[in-house]
Design a protein around this motif. Structure first.
Motif, PDB file in Angstrom:
ATOM      1  N   GLY A 100       0.818  -1.211   0.000  1.00  0.00           N
ATOM      2  CA  GLY A 100       0.000   0.000   0.000  1.00  0.00           C
ATOM      3  C   GLY A 100       0.847   1.254   0.000  1.00  0.00           C
ATOM      4  O   GLY A 100       0.498   2.251  -0.663  1.00  0.00           O
ATOM      5  N   SER A 101       1.967   1.246   0.721  1.00  0.00           N
ATOM      6  CA  SER A 101       2.848   2.415   0.749  1.00  0.00           C
ATOM      7  C   SER A 101       3.486   2.665  -0.612  1.00  0.00           C
ATOM      8  O   SER A 101       3.568   3.811  -1.068  1.00  0.00           O
ATOM      9  CB  SER A 101       3.942   2.222   1.806  1.00  0.00           C
ATOM     10  OG  SER A 101       3.379   2.078   3.090  1.00  0.00           O
ATOM     11  N   ILE A 102       3.942   1.599  -1.250  1.00  0.00           N
ATOM     12  CA  ILE A 102       4.554   1.757  -2.577  1.00  0.00           C
ATOM     13  C   ILE A 102       3.544   2.330  -3.560  1.00  0.00           C
ATOM     14  O   ILE A 102       3.840   3.283  -4.304  1.00  0.00           O
ATOM     15  CB  ILE A 102       5.098   0.399  -3.071  1.00  0.00           C
ATOM     16  CG1 ILE A 102       6.265  -0.056  -2.198  1.00  0.00           C
ATOM     17  CG2 ILE A 102       5.530   0.496  -4.536  1.00  0.00           C
ATOM     18  CD1 ILE A 102       6.752  -1.454  -2.510  1.00  0.00           C
ATOM     19  N   LEU A 103       2.342   1.778  -3.578  1.00  0.00           N
ATOM     20  CA  LEU A 103       1.310   2.277  -4.483  1.00  0.00           C
ATOM     21  C   LEU A 103       0.939   3.724  -4.158  1.00  0.00           C
ATOM     22  O   LEU A 103       0.771   4.554  -5.065  1.00  0.00           O
ATOM     23  CB  LEU A 103       0.073   1.381  -4.402  1.00  0.00           C
ATOM     24  CG  LEU A 103      -1.107   1.775  -5.305  1.00  0.00           C
ATOM     25  CD1 LEU A 103      -0.684   1.774  -6.775  1.00  0.00           C
ATOM     26  CD2 LEU A 103      -2.280   0.829  -5.080  1.00  0.00           C
ATOM     27  N   ALA A 104       0.826   4.055  -2.873  1.00  0.00           N
ATOM     28  CA  ALA A 104       0.463   5.414  -2.473  1.00  0.00           C
ATOM     29  C   ALA A 104       1.548   6.415  -2.868  1.00  0.00           C
ATOM     30  O   ALA A 104       1.241   7.523  -3.339  1.00  0.00           O
ATOM     31  CB  ALA A 104       0.219   5.463  -0.969  1.00  0.00           C
TER      32      ALA A 104
ATOM     33  N   LEU B 199      -5.923   1.248   0.238  1.00  0.00           N
ATOM     34  CA  LEU B 199      -4.889   2.008   0.949  1.00  0.00           C
ATOM     35  C   LEU B 199      -4.091   2.891  -0.005  1.00  0.00           C
ATOM     36  O   LEU B 199      -3.812   4.056   0.287  1.00  0.00           O
ATOM     37  CB  LEU B 199      -3.949   1.046   1.677  1.00  0.00           C
ATOM     38  CG  LEU B 199      -4.537   0.252   2.847  1.00  0.00           C
ATOM     39  CD1 LEU B 199      -3.544  -0.793   3.336  1.00  0.00           C
ATOM     40  CD2 LEU B 199      -4.922   1.182   3.984  1.00  0.00           C
ATOM     41  N   GLY B 200      -3.705   2.331  -1.160  1.00  0.00           N
ATOM     42  CA  GLY B 200      -2.883   3.085  -2.101  1.00  0.00           C
ATOM     43  C   GLY B 200      -3.624   4.238  -2.737  1.00  0.00           C
ATOM     44  O   GLY B 200      -3.086   5.359  -2.840  1.00  0.00           O
ATOM     45  N   ILE B 201      -4.858   4.010  -3.171  1.00  0.00           N
ATOM     46  CA  ILE B 201      -5.615   5.066  -3.843  1.00  0.00           C
ATOM     47  C   ILE B 201      -5.947   6.199  -2.882  1.00  0.00           C
ATOM     48  O   ILE B 201      -5.781   7.379  -3.201  1.00  0.00           O
ATOM     49  CB  ILE B 201      -6.896   4.472  -4.461  1.00  0.00           C
ATOM     50  CG1 ILE B 201      -6.526   3.525  -5.607  1.00  0.00           C
ATOM     51  CG2 ILE B 201      -7.815   5.574  -4.960  1.00  0.00           C
ATOM     52  CD1 ILE B 201      -7.717   2.771  -6.178  1.00  0.00           C
ATOM     53  N   TYR B 202      -6.402   5.857  -1.687  1.00  0.00           N
ATOM     54  CA  TYR B 202      -6.788   6.891  -0.718  1.00  0.00           C
ATOM     55  C   TYR B 202      -5.576   7.691  -0.244  1.00  0.00           C
ATOM     56  O   TYR B 202      -5.572   8.930  -0.290  1.00  0.00           O
ATOM     57  CB  TYR B 202      -7.487   6.235   0.464  1.00  0.00           C
ATOM     58  CG  TYR B 202      -7.844   7.193   1.571  1.00  0.00           C
ATOM     59  CD1 TYR B 202      -8.968   7.995   1.476  1.00  0.00           C
ATOM     60  CD2 TYR B 202      -7.055   7.286   2.709  1.00  0.00           C
ATOM     61  CE1 TYR B 202      -9.290   8.885   2.491  1.00  0.00           C
ATOM     62  CE2 TYR B 202      -7.366   8.160   3.729  1.00  0.00           C
ATOM     63  CZ  TYR B 202      -8.489   8.956   3.620  1.00  0.00           C
ATOM     64  OH  TYR B 202      -8.795   9.838   4.627  1.00  0.00           O
TER      65      TYR B 202
END
Length: 299
Positions: free
Chosen positions: A82-86, A157-160
């Motif tokens: 999620g952190s990488i995507l965010a 998590l990533g999108i938000y």
């Protein structure tokens, strides 16, 4: 300049009356906090919270090996992905907000404003439910239930958080002095090169505290995987409490302590990275003196 000198410059030093009032306020606050803690401990003790029998099952070696450790690994997996995507989405749409192209700015603004306004739990639940209705991941892709739950938790998590990080990046770029970018254009750099070589390194360094705070929030938000039965810490604590009904609150306290340890370790890790980055990018004192002398001579 030392920390004490900085505080003296920014604020007037307290006089005798001010120091006395500050000491009194500190003592009263400490007494109130200790009183509240003592009351909470007394209530928990009266309910048998500290009895050894209620802690044996959640801390059993087999429970730790089969439940707690896998849930910690699953939580860290969702957090890392999620952190990488965010971060990727934050950089893309953050620079999209300040792009020279109107369509890019409009699309980035819509993304940031829309997803930042949605509750994260609703975003995770709706996407998971829609996929469950159409059966795309399980029918077309053949993913397992665990992979499916992880996918939609990470996407949420990533999108938000990507929308929030994009706004942090935009604010960081807007806070930079305009002379930084103008100097880059003056030496012949293109707009993309100015953003990549001049603006982005400074913005990333300046917004590290805000990014850290958001990543800690993202780590805690992995607990929202509970709504789609992803096997993270809160879900595992609920399973332990269901299997051992007299240890439900103890299992929640253990999960809360694990969350605290992970968040605290993350904050310390980023602080160390920030210090190393500052040392790496800081100009030597002799070089700074040469630049100041050259500027003085030029005047």
């Amino acid at each position: 300049m030392s920390r004490q000198q900085e505080s003296t410059v920014l604020f007037d030093a307290l006089g005798p009356k001010g120091r006395r009032n500050s000491n009194i306020a500190s003592i009263v606050s400490a007494v109130v906090i200790l009183g509240v803690l003592a009351f909470v401990v007394s209530v928990l003790a009266a309910e048998g919270f500290f009895e050894q029998s209620r802690w044996v099952n959640p801390l059993d070696a087999l429970v730790v090996q089969t439940t707690w450790i896998p849930s910690i690994l699953d939580t860290l997996t969702a957090f890392a992905l999620g952190s990488i995507l965010a971060l990727i989405l934050g950089v893309i749409f953050g620079f999209g907000r300040i792009s020279r192209f109107g369509l890019t700015r409009w699309a980035s603004t819509v993304y940031v404003q829309f997803f930042r306004s949605l509750p994260l739990v609703l975003l995770i639940w709706i996407s998971f439910t829609i996929d469950g209705y159409f059966g795309f991941t399980t029918g077309e892709l053949g993913w397992s239930n665990d992979a499916r739950r992880l996918t939609f938790l990470v996407l949420g998590l990533g999108i938000y958080n990507g929308a929030i990080l994009a706004e942090i990046l935009r604010a960081g770029v807007a806070a930079l002095p305009p002379g930084q970018a103008m100097a880059g254009y003056a030496v012949g750099l293109r707009h993309g090169q100015v953003q990549r070589l001049i603006v982005l390194p400074q913005v990333l360094r300046n917004m590290l505290p805000a990014v850290l705070a958001q990543l800690v929030i993202l780590l805690k938000d992995t607990s929202l995987g509970y709504v789609i039965t992803y096997p993270e810490l809160l879900h595992s604590a609920n399973i332990i409490g269901r299997d051992y009904s007299n240890s439900f609150l103890q299992a929640l306290v253990i999960a809360a302590f694990i969350y605290f340890v992970m968040a605290y370790a993350l904050s310390k890790l980023v602080v160390v990275a920030e210090r190393r980055l500052r040392k790496k990018t800081a100009a030597p004192a002799a070089r700074v003196q040469q630049i100041e002398q050259a500027a003085f001579i030029a005047e």
